[in-house]
Write a protein that holds these residues in place. Structure first.
Motif, PDB file in Angstrom:
ATOM      1  N   LYS A   1      44.067   5.034  40.482  1.00  0.00           N
ATOM      2  CA  LYS A   1      42.697   4.227  40.199  1.00  0.00           C
ATOM      3  C   LYS A   1      42.210   3.860  41.886  1.00  0.00           C
ATOM      4  N   VAL A   2      43.529   4.145  42.553  1.00  0.00           N
ATOM      5  CA  VAL A   2      43.100   4.072  43.845  1.00  0.00           C
ATOM      6  C   VAL A   2      41.763   5.336  44.756  1.00  0.00           C
ATOM      7  N   LEU A   3      42.171   6.811  43.284  1.00  0.00           N
ATOM      8  CA  LEU A   3      41.170   7.669  43.955  1.00  0.00           C
ATOM      9  C   LEU A   3      40.089   7.577  43.764  1.00  0.00           C
ATOM     10  N   SER A   4      40.061   6.729  42.207  1.00  0.00           N
ATOM     11  CA  SER A   4      38.953   7.070  42.107  1.00  0.00           C
ATOM     12  C   SER A   4      37.869   6.049  42.810  1.00  0.00           C
ATOM     13  N   SER A   5      38.681   4.409  43.089  1.00  0.00           N
ATOM     14  CA  SER A   5      38.181   2.972  43.992  1.00  0.00           C
ATOM     15  C   SER A   5      37.700   3.943  45.157  1.00  0.00           C
ATOM     16  N   GLN A   6      38.598   3.992  45.890  1.00  0.00           N
ATOM     17  CA  GLN A   6      38.303   4.362  47.276  1.00  0.00           C
ATOM     18  C   GLN A   6      37.549   5.674  47.974  1.00  0.00           C
ATOM     19  N   GLN A   7      38.329   6.482  46.955  1.00  0.00           N
ATOM     20  CA  GLN A   7      37.742   7.645  47.036  1.00  0.00           C
ATOM     21  C   GLN A   7      36.157   8.688  46.354  1.00  0.00           C
ATOM     22  N   LYS A   8      36.767   7.847  45.551  1.00  0.00           N
ATOM     23  CA  LYS A   8      35.293   7.855  44.826  1.00  0.00           C
ATOM     24  C   LYS A   8      34.940   9.546  43.757  1.00  0.00           C
ATOM     25  N   ARG A   9      36.807   9.530  43.403  1.00  0.00           N
ATOM     26  CA  ARG A   9      37.216  10.701  42.725  1.00  0.00           C
ATOM     27  C   ARG A   9      37.075  10.407  41.636  1.00  0.00           C
ATOM     28  N   GLN A  10      35.168  11.346  41.054  1.00  0.00           N
ATOM     29  CA  GLN A  10      34.761  11.643  39.728  1.00  0.00           C
ATOM     30  C   GLN A  10      35.756  12.058  38.062  1.00  0.00           C
ATOM     31  N   HIS A  11      36.972  13.020  38.561  1.00  0.00           N
ATOM     32  CA  HIS A  11      37.997  13.577  37.931  1.00  0.00           C
ATOM     33  C   HIS A  11      39.497  14.173  38.447  1.00  0.00           C
ATOM     34  N   VAL A  12      40.124  14.051  37.933  1.00  0.00           N
ATOM     35  CA  VAL A  12      41.876  14.590  38.445  1.00  0.00           C
ATOM     36  C   VAL A  12      42.295  15.329  38.029  1.00  0.00           C
ATOM     37  N   ARG A  13      43.133  16.008  37.859  1.00  0.00           N
ATOM     38  CA  ARG A  13      43.447  17.083  37.877  1.00  0.00           C
ATOM     39  C   ARG A  13      45.189  16.542  37.711  1.00  0.00           C
ATOM     40  N   MET A  14      45.714  16.737  36.111  1.00  0.00           N
ATOM     41  CA  MET A  14      47.172  16.570  36.417  1.00  0.00           C
ATOM     42  C   MET A  14      48.231  17.849  35.516  1.00  0.00           C
ATOM     43  N   VAL A  15      49.247  17.606  35.679  1.00  0.00           N
ATOM     44  CA  VAL A  15      50.440  19.108  35.096  1.00  0.00           C
ATOM     45  C   VAL A  15      51.667  17.434  34.804  1.00  0.00           C
ATOM     46  N   VAL A  16      51.794  17.280  33.936  1.00  0.00           N
ATOM     47  CA  VAL A  16      53.091  17.030  33.313  1.00  0.00           C
ATOM     48  C   VAL A  16      54.167  17.894  33.068  1.00  0.00           C
ATOM     49  N   ASN A  17      55.576  17.349  34.373  1.00  0.00           N
ATOM     50  CA  ASN A  17      56.446  17.905  34.213  1.00  0.00           C
ATOM     51  C   ASN A  17      57.891  17.299  33.415  1.00  0.00           C
ATOM     52  N   GLN A  18      58.706  18.239  33.135  1.00  0.00           N
ATOM     53  CA  GLN A  18      59.554  17.904  32.575  1.00  0.00           C
ATOM     54  C   GLN A  18      59.005  17.790  31.190  1.00  0.00           C
ATOM     55  N   THR A  19      58.984  17.732  30.280  1.00  0.00           N
ATOM     56  CA  THR A  19      58.214  17.920  28.561  1.00  0.00           C
ATOM     57  C   THR A  19      59.245  18.074  27.734  1.00  0.00           C
ATOM     58  N   ALA A  20      59.373  17.870  26.689  1.00  0.00           N
ATOM     59  CA  ALA A  20      60.561  18.259  26.282  1.00  0.00           C
ATOM     60  C   ALA A  20      60.074  18.635  24.790  1.00  0.00           C
ATOM     61  N   ARG A  21      58.992  18.451  24.600  1.00  0.00           N
ATOM     62  CA  ARG A  21      58.064  19.202  23.064  1.00  0.00           C
ATOM     63  C   ARG A  21      56.851  20.344  23.429  1.00  0.00           C
ATOM     64  N   ALA A  22      56.904  21.299  22.823  1.00  0.00           N
ATOM     65  CA  ALA A  22      55.020  21.432  23.132  1.00  0.00           C
ATOM     66  C   ALA A  22      54.129  20.821  23.041  1.00  0.00           C
ATOM     67  N   GLY A  23      53.304  20.100  23.831  1.00  0.00           N
ATOM     68  CA  GLY A  23      51.574  19.667  23.381  1.00  0.00           C
ATOM     69  C   GLY A  23      51.681  18.256  23.599  1.00  0.00           C
ATOM     70  N   ASP A  24      53.384  17.601  24.854  1.00  0.00           N
ATOM     71  CA  ASP A  24      53.837  16.400  25.155  1.00  0.00           C
ATOM     72  C   ASP A  24      53.021  16.178  25.974  1.00  0.00           C
ATOM     73  N   GLY A  25      52.986  17.204  26.605  1.00  0.00           N
ATOM     74  CA  GLY A  25      51.921  16.730  28.564  1.00  0.00           C
ATOM     75  C   GLY A  25      50.593  16.924  27.987  1.00  0.00           C
ATOM     76  N   ARG A  26      49.330  17.357  26.893  1.00  0.00           N
ATOM     77  CA  ARG A  26      48.447  17.095  26.585  1.00  0.00           C
ATOM     78  C   ARG A  26      48.188  15.039  26.118  1.00  0.00           C
ATOM     79  N   ALA A  27      49.252  14.782  25.194  1.00  0.00           N
ATOM     80  CA  ALA A  27      49.554  14.109  24.582  1.00  0.00           C
ATOM     81  C   ALA A  27      49.237  12.563  25.613  1.00  0.00           C
ATOM     82  N   ILE A  28      49.899  12.988  26.244  1.00  0.00           N
ATOM     83  CA  ILE A  28      51.094  12.071  27.462  1.00  0.00           C
ATOM     84  C   ILE A  28      49.086  11.755  28.266  1.00  0.00           C
ATOM     85  N   THR A  29      48.465  13.028  28.625  1.00  0.00           N
ATOM     86  CA  THR A  29      47.754  12.908  29.487  1.00  0.00           C
ATOM     87  C   THR A  29      45.912  12.068  28.838  1.00  0.00           C
TER      88      THR A  29
END
Length: 277
Positions: free
Chosen positions: A177-205
């Motif tokens: 939220k801060v990166l979007s409002s203060q740095q005018k970011r149009q997108h942010v990339r995300m990695v989900v670490n320590q997932t329990a099952r395949a696909g968890d990170g995509r669902a969380i994202t």
């Protein structure tokens, strides 16, 4: 929060147009303890294996631990450079995995506030070293302090690391939220670490994207876009590598987490480092 933070806009190119510049990627997190530095170091090793010249800059001035993760004991650090005791080139050292690092070292707590001097020193490091590498990874501090936000602002691309834990996701949302409002970011990339099952990170994202769609809009009026870059599964080999102060890609290259890091490097290469046709 300091009003000056509103001026931290991500540069389209931190280097002059006639100077070959590295792809600069800030790796950050909403909270500490989610594996941000682990991802930075092992991603650097994976990109190096793919033939890229990589530098990792320890931008966590207050609580730096890249040296611990890599089991390095540098004689010269950013602290020496910032205080004029050493030249910048002397602070760049080889790391396990074949990439280069410049470490913050101890005693940097006095630089944990953004001052004109810290801002100037940071910019000088980037402007001096970026032309020598294909990729510069900024291993930032966690959270949304002024120093963290400034170090992120030097990178056109930001990768936020989170775990499935509610506290990590709540803090990741706050950081985005801060990166979007203060740095005018149009997108942010995300990695989900320590997932329990395949696909968890995509669902969380996807779930986090829904929250952003509802509550956060960019300057263009559109929701900030959260780009899922990959998951790193929970893997006991990670803890073993961290305890041994070794890169996972060197100690256990065939384990699930190491394979996921290699896949992440491939995604970074194809989406960020390969020129558009």
């Amino acid at each position: 929060m300091n009003d000056a933070l509103t001026t931290f806009a991500p540069p389209r190119s931190p280097m002059p147009t006639d100077t070959p510049a590295a792809h600069i990627i800030a790796i950050t997190s909403g909270k500490g303890g989610v594996g941000k530095t682990f991802v930075s170091a092992n991603l650097a090793a994976a990109l190096t294996r793919r033939g890229h010249r990589v530098l990792v800059l320890d931008a966590d001035l207050g609580l730096a631990n890249l040296d611990v993760v890599l089991n390095l004991h540098p004689k010269i650090t950013l602290h020496d450079v910032f205080t004029g005791k050493a030249q910048l080139d002397d602070a760049v050292i080889p790391a396990p995995g074949g990439f280069s690092v410049i470490l913050a070292g101890s005693g940097m707590i006095e630089y944990s506030r953004l001052t004109p001097e810290v801002r100037s020193e940071f910019l000088n490091v980037i402007h001096t070293l970026a032309p020598r590498y294909d990729v510069v990874i900024l291993d930032t501090g966690a959270g949304i302090s002024d120093v963290v936000l400034f170090s992120i602002s030097m990178a056109p691309e930001v990768l936020i690391v989170a775990t499935p834990e509610p506290t990590s996701l709540t803090d990741a949302y706050a950081a985005i939220k801060v990166l979007s409002s203060q740095q005018k970011r149009q997108h942010v990339r995300m990695v989900v670490n320590q997932t329990a099952r395949a696909g968890d990170g995509r669902a969380i994202t996807s779930q986090l994207q829904q929250v952003l769609d509802r509550f956060v809009t960019t300057e263009s009026g559109k929701p900030v876009r959260l780009i899922h870059m990959g998951d790193i599964p929970a893997d006991p080999s990670v803890r073993d590598a961290v305890m041994r102060r070794q890169l996972l890609l060197q100690q256990m290259p065939g384990c699930p987490a190491a394979l996921a890091i290699a896949q992440l490097a491939g995604k970074v290469e194809s989406t960020l480092l390969t020129p558009a046709a």
